[in-house]
Write an enzyme that holds these catalytic residues in place. Structure first.
Site, short mmCIF file in Angstrom:
data_model
loop_
_atom_site.label_atom_id
_atom_site.label_comp_id
_atom_site.label_asym_id
_atom_site.label_seq_id
_atom_site.Cartn_x
_atom_site.Cartn_y
_atom_site.Cartn_z
N ASP A 1 -52.80 10.43 -67.09
CA ASP A 1 -53.07 9.77 -68.35
C ASP A 1 -52.08 8.60 -68.45
OD1 ASP A 1 -54.01 9.35 -71.03
OD2 ASP A 1 -52.17 10.32 -71.73
N ASP B 1 -50.33 14.63 -71.35
CA ASP B 1 -49.50 15.20 -72.42
C ASP B 1 -50.24 15.35 -73.74
OD1 ASP B 1 -49.68 12.51 -73.23
OD2 ASP B 1 -47.71 12.60 -74.19
N THR C 1 -50.84 6.73 -71.73
CA THR C 1 -49.92 6.74 -72.85
C THR C 1 -49.14 8.05 -72.91
OG1 THR C 1 -51.43 5.33 -74.08
CG2 THR C 1 -49.69 6.42 -75.33
N ASP D 1 -56.11 15.43 -72.96
CA ASP D 1 -55.88 15.71 -71.53
C ASP D 1 -56.16 17.16 -71.18
OD1 ASP D 1 -54.95 13.08 -71.08
OD2 ASP D 1 -52.98 13.63 -71.86
N THR E 1 -57.61 6.83 -68.52
CA THR E 1 -57.08 6.56 -69.86
C THR E 1 -58.19 6.20 -70.83
OG1 THR E 1 -55.57 5.14 -71.13
CG2 THR E 1 -56.65 4.15 -69.21
N GLY E 2 -57.93 6.44 -72.08
CA GLY E 2 -58.85 6.04 -73.14
C GLY E 2 -58.62 4.63 -73.61
#
Length: 688
Positions: free
Chosen positions: A376, A570, A378, A574, A523-524
């Site tokens: 991920d 995190d 962020t 996820d 990632t989003g």
């Protein structure tokens, strides 16, 4: 660094701990992997060894073989009977742990190490006893005594090594304070047991004291040592509103802390719980070692039967028994039983010390085989906090920054803090603003050196109908966070902010590549921001704008091609992909659900910890394989020698020397396992 630690995943009673009582408290009472029960076992082996060794001395002095070898003569009345009684005591007292354990193995139809030991010492004892009533028989009570002594000291070394392997966990337990100062409703202070604390209680933590529960500072300012949590030796500033954690040390100021979590809910107890889970879980290699011990039992029994049959034909029954007992001694899988568990215990301890908490041993073993790892963005690759990445000005860039800094100094917004910090590091002039006006959700205005200055985001342009100059138009469409700066109703420049890449992330990615591991970012966030972060870190592939189910689909697609995939994250989004991967790795500062979905938890939000975890997994597997070879591989040569195949050339092994060989193997296995502490698992890039 902000830490949003996990709540207790299970009730205390599921781990044998009463509700409201932490694992640390339970450990102090004798529960868990460092319990008094294991210590008692170690002390019992030591006591039995010492007593048996004392009794062995007169057996050795009175034995014909020893007297002949060393050229002395010592005789007493009823010498054979005295030796028999002393040997009987050693057989029953020193051999008791092995005899009792073998009963359990036989009942479960899983013969192994204890069955072999018991069979060897029983054959030696009963045959020697029979020689007292047989003509021409040769007793070898002294071989029996020394064999039991060596077995006892070997088990003592094993118990001591495994107990010593949990240093990191015991250190965590010792961080648990016993007492706390609670402030009553009338303002008075009273000393209470930590077990009596409840969420909502107000505590006084004086300088130098350990913080007795997780909570939040209500009053006071100080520095706290949280090195056990973050691995960073630098003290952390604490002021009203900041989180504090059980086991950390308040350094230089008095704090009033409101408890939010206590007992089994505290972060420290959760760390202890995770380490306990790892120590209790089994591994594939450990199962293989246990099966190998069973195979060795049948192999040794067969080899012993063939040896007895062959030597009964070509020599005397005494020689046949002697060779058979020697075969059984050589084949005892004592070292085999120690080979894997000791490595497991030590690797778990090392992992805890390095901030790598292994929830599942099988997942940890899988980690060594991964060839692709997904992250991920962020909070994993990046800090999750903003920093200035670019400043674009129509004129003097330093002047623009100075005006922006003057206004942002009066704001507490995270974007304002990032601008002020960047300007400070850039060394621009310090100017002061007057007539400061905050515009919530928009920005701020003020007067700086006679100029009307306005700073803010896209809504600032709308509010004051500012026109973006052609030279800056491309930034109007930027995906980054933008802070526009206007002087006297004219846009003079823009400050772009992006997520802060963790300092260790680029180095960690290089280490993964050196290990032959491909790296992906899932990632989003939008594609342009994700590509920039990936480019700066050296990540191989990027997939952006993803929803949680889309991350899962990508992970499953990668696995379907035969890749071994790890996922690191995190956040709540996820958790599904952590479960979908071959192994999920949760950043310790992440959410509860992410941590519950992972096989490995990192207490430090640092990708270099993932590199260390892979290195530790590979080093642990190497040690396991080495130990399995040391523990059983020598039998390929030793068993034929014990059976007497080299006797025509004058090469033979007696039971005492067989016990020595077996014990040497045990010591080698123990020492080799301990070397895991000194093997390099920290990447060269970091060490440099």
């Amino acid at each position: 660094m902000q830490h949003r630690h996990q709540q207790n995943r299970t009730g205390g009673e599921e781990h044998g701990v009463p509700h409201g009582e932490s694992h640390a408290q339970a450990a102090h009472k004798g529960n868990g992997p460092n319990s008094l029960g294991h210590l008692h076992h170690m002390e019992e082996m030591k006591r039995r060894f010492v007593v048996s060794l004392i009794v062995t001395i007169p057996i050795l002095l009175l034995s014909d073989s020893i007297q002949a070898w060393f050229g002395f003569r010592l005789d007493i009345p009823y010498r054979p009977g005295v030796i028999f009684l002393l040997a009987t005591f050693i057989y029953l007292y020193g051999g008791k742990p092995f005899l009792l354990a073998s009963i359990g193995e036989i009942r479960s139809r899983k013969p192994g190490m204890m069955t072999l030991i018991s069979m060897a010492i029983s054959v030696a004892y009963f045959f020697s006893a029979a020689t007292l009533f047989m003509e021409g028989g040769r007793a070898f009570f002294w071989e029996l005594a020394t064999l039991i002594d060596i077995m006892l000291i070997g088990h003592y070394i094993e118990a001591k090594s495994i107990l010593g392997a949990a240093d990191a966990l015991r250190g965590l337990v010792e961080m648990m304070p016993r007492k706390a100062t609670r402030i009553a409703a009338d303002g008075s202070a009273e000393e209470v047991s930590v077990e009596d604390l409840m969420p909502g209680d107000l505590l006084l933590v004086r300088p130098g004291e350990k913080i007795p529960a997780d909570g939040r500072v209500e009053e006071g300012e100080s520095l706290a040592d949280e090195s056990f949590l973050t691995g960073e030796s630098k003290p952390v500033e604490k002021s009203p509103g900041d989180e504090v954690f059980m086991g950390s040390t308040n350094l230089d100021g008095a704090l009033r802390v409101v408890i939010e979590k206590s007992g089994a809910e505290s972060y420290l107890s959760q760390v202890i719980s995770l380490v306990e889970e790892a120590q209790k879980s089994r591994s594939k290699t450990q199962d293989l070692a246990n099966r190998a011990a069973g195979w060795l039992f049948y192999g040794a029994t067969g080899a012993g039967a063939l040896t007895f049959a062959a030597w009964s034909v070509v020599a005397s029954p005494m020689d046949a028994v002697l060779k058979t007992v020697t075969v059984l001694i050589i084949a005892c899988p004592h070292a085999l039983g120690l080979a894997v568990p000791l490595v497991v215990a030590i690797s778990t301890s090392i992992g805890a010390r390095e901030g790598i908490l292994i929830r599942n041993r099988r997942a940890f073993e899988t980690l060594k085989d991964i060839d692709l790892i997904c992250f991920d963005k962020t909070g994993t690759i990046t800090e999750g906090s903003l920093e200035v990445v670019e400043v674009a000005a129509r004129g003097d860039q330093e002047r623009l920054l100075a005006f922006a800094r003057a206004l942002e100094e009066s704001s507490e917004h995270s974007i304002a803090r990032a601008v002020v910090n960047y300007a400070g590091h850039s060394g621009v002039s310090v100017l002061h603003a007057t007539n400061f006006t905050a515009l919530p959700g928009i920005g701020a205005t003020g007067i700086v050196e006679g100029h009307r200055v306005a700073v803010g985001g896209p809504r600032l342009l709308e509010k004051f109908s500012f026109q973006v100059p052609d030279a800056l138009e491309r930034y109007h469409r930027s995906e980054a966070t933008t802070v526009w700066v206007a002087l006297d109703d004219t846009i003079e420049g823009v400050i772009l902010l992006g997520d802060t890449i963790r300092p260790s992330s680029p180095g960690a990615i290089r280490e993964f590549h050196a290990m032959g591991i491909e790296t992906w970012m899932l990632t989003g966030d939008n594609l342009s921001v994700a590509r920039e972060v990936a480019q700066r870190c050296g990540i191989d592939q990027v997939r952006a704008g993803l929803l949680p189910d889309e991350k899962v689909h990508i992970v499953e697609e990668l696995r379907s091609t035969g890749r071994r995939v790890a996922m690191v994250g995190d956040g709540i989004n996820d958790a599904p992909s952590l479960l979908a991967a071959d192994i999920g790795i949760a950043i310790g500062a992440g959410t509860d659900i992410a941590i519950q979905s992972a096989g490995i938890v990192l207490t430090r939000s640092d990708l270099m910890s993932v590199v260390k975890a892979v290195g530790l997994s590979r080093a642990t597997y190497r040690k396991m394989v080495q130990n399995l070879w040391w523990a059983s591989g020598y039998n390929i040569v030793a068993i034929p020698l014990a059976a007497g195949v080299a006797a025509p050339w004058g090469i033979s092994i007696d039971p005492a020397f067989g016990a020595v060989l077996m014990s040497v193997s045990t010591v080698v296995v123990a020492l080799n396992a301990r070397r895991l502490r000194h093997d390099t698992i920290i990447p060269k890039a970091e060490a440099a």
